[in-house]
Design a protein around this motif. Structure first.
Motif, PDB file in Angstrom:
ATOM      1  N   HIS A 116       0.828  -1.207   0.000  1.00  0.00           N
ATOM      2  CA  HIS A 116       0.000   0.000   0.000  1.00  0.00           C
ATOM      3  C   HIS A 116       0.860   1.253   0.000  1.00  0.00           C
ATOM      4  CE1 HIS A 116      -3.824  -2.113   0.613  1.00  0.00           C
ATOM      5  NE2 HIS A 116      -3.131  -2.948   1.370  1.00  0.00           N
ATOM      6  N   GLY A 117       0.407   2.253  -0.768  1.00  0.00           N
ATOM      7  CA  GLY A 117       1.110   3.527  -0.814  1.00  0.00           C
ATOM      8  C   GLY A 117       0.800   4.401   0.380  1.00  0.00           C
ATOM      9  N   ALA A 118      -0.431   4.340   0.880  1.00  0.00           N
ATOM     10  CA  ALA A 118      -0.828   5.111   2.064  1.00  0.00           C
ATOM     11  C   ALA A 118      -0.699   4.229   3.303  1.00  0.00           C
ATOM     12  CB  ALA A 118      -2.254   5.616   1.919  1.00  0.00           C
ATOM     13  N   VAL A 119      -0.420   4.880   4.436  1.00  0.00           N
ATOM     14  CA  VAL A 119      -0.301   4.154   5.703  1.00  0.00           C
ATOM     15  C   VAL A 119      -1.593   4.345   6.484  1.00  0.00           C
ATOM     16  CG1 VAL A 119       0.993   3.861   7.838  1.00  0.00           C
ATOM     17  CG2 VAL A 119       2.179   4.538   5.745  1.00  0.00           C
ATOM     18  N   HIS A 120      -2.416   3.300   6.518  1.00  0.00           N
ATOM     19  CA  HIS A 120      -3.618   3.284   7.348  1.00  0.00           C
ATOM     20  C   HIS A 120      -3.253   2.473   8.590  1.00  0.00           C
ATOM     21  CE1 HIS A 120      -5.497   5.088   3.971  1.00  0.00           C
ATOM     22  NE2 HIS A 120      -5.554   3.986   3.246  1.00  0.00           N
TER      23      HIS A 120
ATOM     24  N   ILE B 261      -6.063   4.731  12.027  1.00  0.00           N
ATOM     25  CA  ILE B 261      -5.738   6.122  11.696  1.00  0.00           C
ATOM     26  C   ILE B 261      -5.552   6.197  10.189  1.00  0.00           C
ATOM     27  CG2 ILE B 261      -4.138   8.033  12.070  1.00  0.00           C
ATOM     28  CD1 ILE B 261      -3.314   6.675  14.699  1.00  0.00           C
ATOM     29  N   ARG B 262      -6.489   6.802   9.486  1.00  0.00           N
ATOM     30  CA  ARG B 262      -6.428   6.895   8.027  1.00  0.00           C
ATOM     31  C   ARG B 262      -5.353   7.890   7.591  1.00  0.00           C
ATOM     32  NH1 ARG B 262      -9.195   2.562   6.069  1.00  0.00           N
ATOM     33  NH2 ARG B 262     -10.975   2.207   7.445  1.00  0.00           N
ATOM     34  N   ASP B 263      -4.593   7.502   6.561  1.00  0.00           N
ATOM     35  CA  ASP B 263      -3.579   8.383   5.960  1.00  0.00           C
ATOM     36  C   ASP B 263      -2.690   9.000   7.026  1.00  0.00           C
ATOM     37  OD1 ASP B 263      -4.303   8.176   3.124  1.00  0.00           O
ATOM     38  OD2 ASP B 263      -6.174   9.115   3.757  1.00  0.00           O
TER      39      ASP B 263
ATOM     40  N   ASN C  85       0.743  15.528  11.176  1.00  0.00           N
ATOM     41  CA  ASN C  85       1.876  15.848  12.047  1.00  0.00           C
ATOM     42  C   ASN C  85       1.612  15.305  13.445  1.00  0.00           C
ATOM     43  OD1 ASN C  85       0.223  17.713  13.488  1.00  0.00           O
ATOM     44  ND2 ASN C  85       0.728  19.331  12.028  1.00  0.00           N
ATOM     45  N   VAL C  86       2.559  15.548  14.358  1.00  0.00           N
ATOM     46  CA  VAL C  86       2.438  14.922  15.684  1.00  0.00           C
ATOM     47  C   VAL C  86       1.203  15.410  16.435  1.00  0.00           C
ATOM     48  CG1 VAL C  86       4.877  14.373  15.997  1.00  0.00           C
ATOM     49  CG2 VAL C  86       4.037  16.661  16.610  1.00  0.00           C
TER      50      VAL C  86
ATOM     51  N   THR D 113     -11.757  -0.982  10.220  1.00  0.00           N
ATOM     52  CA  THR D 113     -11.366  -1.855   9.113  1.00  0.00           C
ATOM     53  C   THR D 113     -10.404  -1.123   8.184  1.00  0.00           C
ATOM     54  OG1 THR D 113     -13.303  -1.119   7.836  1.00  0.00           O
ATOM     55  CG2 THR D 113     -13.538  -3.137   9.142  1.00  0.00           C
ATOM     56  N   GLY D 114      -9.722  -1.912   7.327  1.00  0.00           N
ATOM     57  CA  GLY D 114      -8.886  -1.335   6.285  1.00  0.00           C
ATOM     58  C   GLY D 114      -7.477  -0.982   6.697  1.00  0.00           C
TER      59      GLY D 114
END
Length: 434
Positions: A294-298, A314-316, A321-322, A347-348
């Motif tokens: 996956h290119g995005a970090v979910h 946590i989507r995208d 930022n922190v 999910t996801g």
């Protein structure tokens, strides 16, 4: 009078069945339209079932913990506006009992009235003769007095008897002195007489607990993950002294922003290193034989709740930022603990992080959240002296664990990824550099 059969609706996402985790009505009770009937749990979330009509409940599909197929009858409701008379209500309940497999009725002839019960006679505890009684033949309760001989025992036996709270004068011996074997015999005999050593805890009755709801889902998912995934775990120590100092400075000047824990910084480091190690942020469809990088970090965040372990996502995470991550972590954790997390928030996920906070231990071997291929677990921070060249300084150290699916991730890749994480964590200014 018309009867309405309420069938379990299609909850979506290919769900074939759902588990009853709570009933809010009973047979014979009246339920109003839109009132809660039951809570049903799927693989994804808990869904509240509401009554589409008003009436009296005459049938329920099963008990808490039963699995109900989609489309089958969950409840039968009499849609007449009038409630059932008491005799009719009892007849309905009796009918349900009669139709329940394994239900048995107790014959009236075997019922014992309270007035017929007989209190058992109290059991008298046998008294153990003392050493003096055995040797002199005199009983301390006979009213006679005799000169008691001193009890002979070694210092070790006396110390053990003191620890156990045993009066040596109550212990019998076949020899001229009391030995450890005599203490053992005394304990075996007196265990049934109510003797209990000082400080000893009492045994509690066995308690069978039915595994249902969230606990059953966790058990099934963990068992499937361990059966299907060949795990390996790599652990590395990291110096977080500089990172902790930076975190303290940011918290001291945060204003109305949320307080920062270690977790947002770790997530930033994880997201910054993922592009060079795409096999870590992946899902493996073992039936199709396809790995999706996956290119995005979910990022899944393992969260302990009263119902069990949940993993809100946590989507995208790579776009936050922190401060944004700290807010999202707090929001999702509260939603999970209060049972208000939505299906799409559970999910996801493409990668999971799990932390026990101050209970983190020295090292952990976390179980992968299938079908993901990796899970990261920071452990607790400890202070220790470390060598810095020829000098010794105080340092804050933390072990970080990563478990990987060996079908997808090689040990060299996992170790290389953790070393890249270590570089960012030990030089925290790089977390904010473009």
């Amino acid at each position: 009078m018309a009867r309405y059969s309420f069938r379990l609706p299609d909850i979506g996402e290919g769900i074939a069945e759902a588990e009853i985790v709570a009933w809010h009505v009973k047979v014979g009770e009246r339920v109003e339209e839109d009132a809660q009937l039951a809570d049903m749990m799927t693989d994804k979330a808990t869904v509240e079932m509401e009554s589409p009509v008003s009436g009296v409940v005459v049938e329920l599909a099963g008990e808490v913990g039963d699995l109900i197929p989609i489309g089958s009858t969950l409840a039968v409701i009499e849609t007449d506006d009038e409630t059932l008379e008491a005799p009719a209500k009892e007849a309905a309940e009796d009918a349900i009992v009669a139709e329940t497999p394994g239900a048995e009725q107790t014959p009236m002839a075997e019922t014992v009235a309270p007035s017929q019960s007989v209190d058992p006679e109290p059991v008298k505890k046998p008294s153990l003769p003392s050493t003096a009684e055995r040797e002199t033949g005199l009983s301390t309760g006979s009213g006679q007095k005799g000169k008691e001989k001193p009890v002979l025992a070694s210092p070790a036996v006396r110390a053990r008897a003191k620890d156990l709270g045993i009066d040596l004068s109550q212990v019998q011996s076949d020899g001229d002195r009391i030995r450890h074997a005599d203490l053992d015999a005394f304990l075996r005999y007196s265990a049934g007489q109510g003797y209990r050593a000082p400080g000893a805890s009492r045994a509690r009755a066995d308690e069978p607990v039915k595994v249902i709801g969230m606990r059953r889902k966790i058990a099934e998912n963990m068992a499937a993950a361990k059966r299907a995934i060949p795990h390996f775990t790599y652990v590395e120590e990291m110096d977080v002294t500089a990172l902790e100092a930076m975190r303290a400075d940011l918290n001291a000047n945060r204003g109305d922003r949320p307080k920062l824990t270690m977790l947002p910084f770790l997530i930033v480091a994880i997201c910054r290193t993922i592009p060079d190690f795409p096999m870590i942020n992946a899902r493996y469809d073992d039936e199709a034989g396809v790995v999706t990088r996956h290119g995005a970090v979910h990022l899944g965040m393992a969260t302990q709740t009263d119902a069990g372990l949940m993993v809100p996502v946590i989507r995208d995470a790579q776009d936050k930022n922190v401060w944004q991550l700290a807010s999202e972590i707090a929001r999702l954790a509260e939603a999970a603990r209060s049972g208000k997390a939505k299906v799409e928030e559970l999910t996801g996920g493409t990668l999971t992080i799990t932390s026990l906070g101050p209970l983190g231990g020295i090292a952990t071997t976390p179980v992968i959240n299938r079908p993901e291929v990796a899970i990261i677990g920071p452990n607790k921070i400890v202070e220790r002296p470390v060598f810095d060249g020829d000098d010794i300084r105080r340092a804050k150290l933390m072990n970080l664990s990563i478990s990987c699916d060996h079908r997808v991730v090689d040990g060299w890749d996992a170790a290389s990824y953790v070393q890249a994480l270590k570089k960012l964590i030990e030089t925290p200014v790089l977390l904010f550099a473009d």
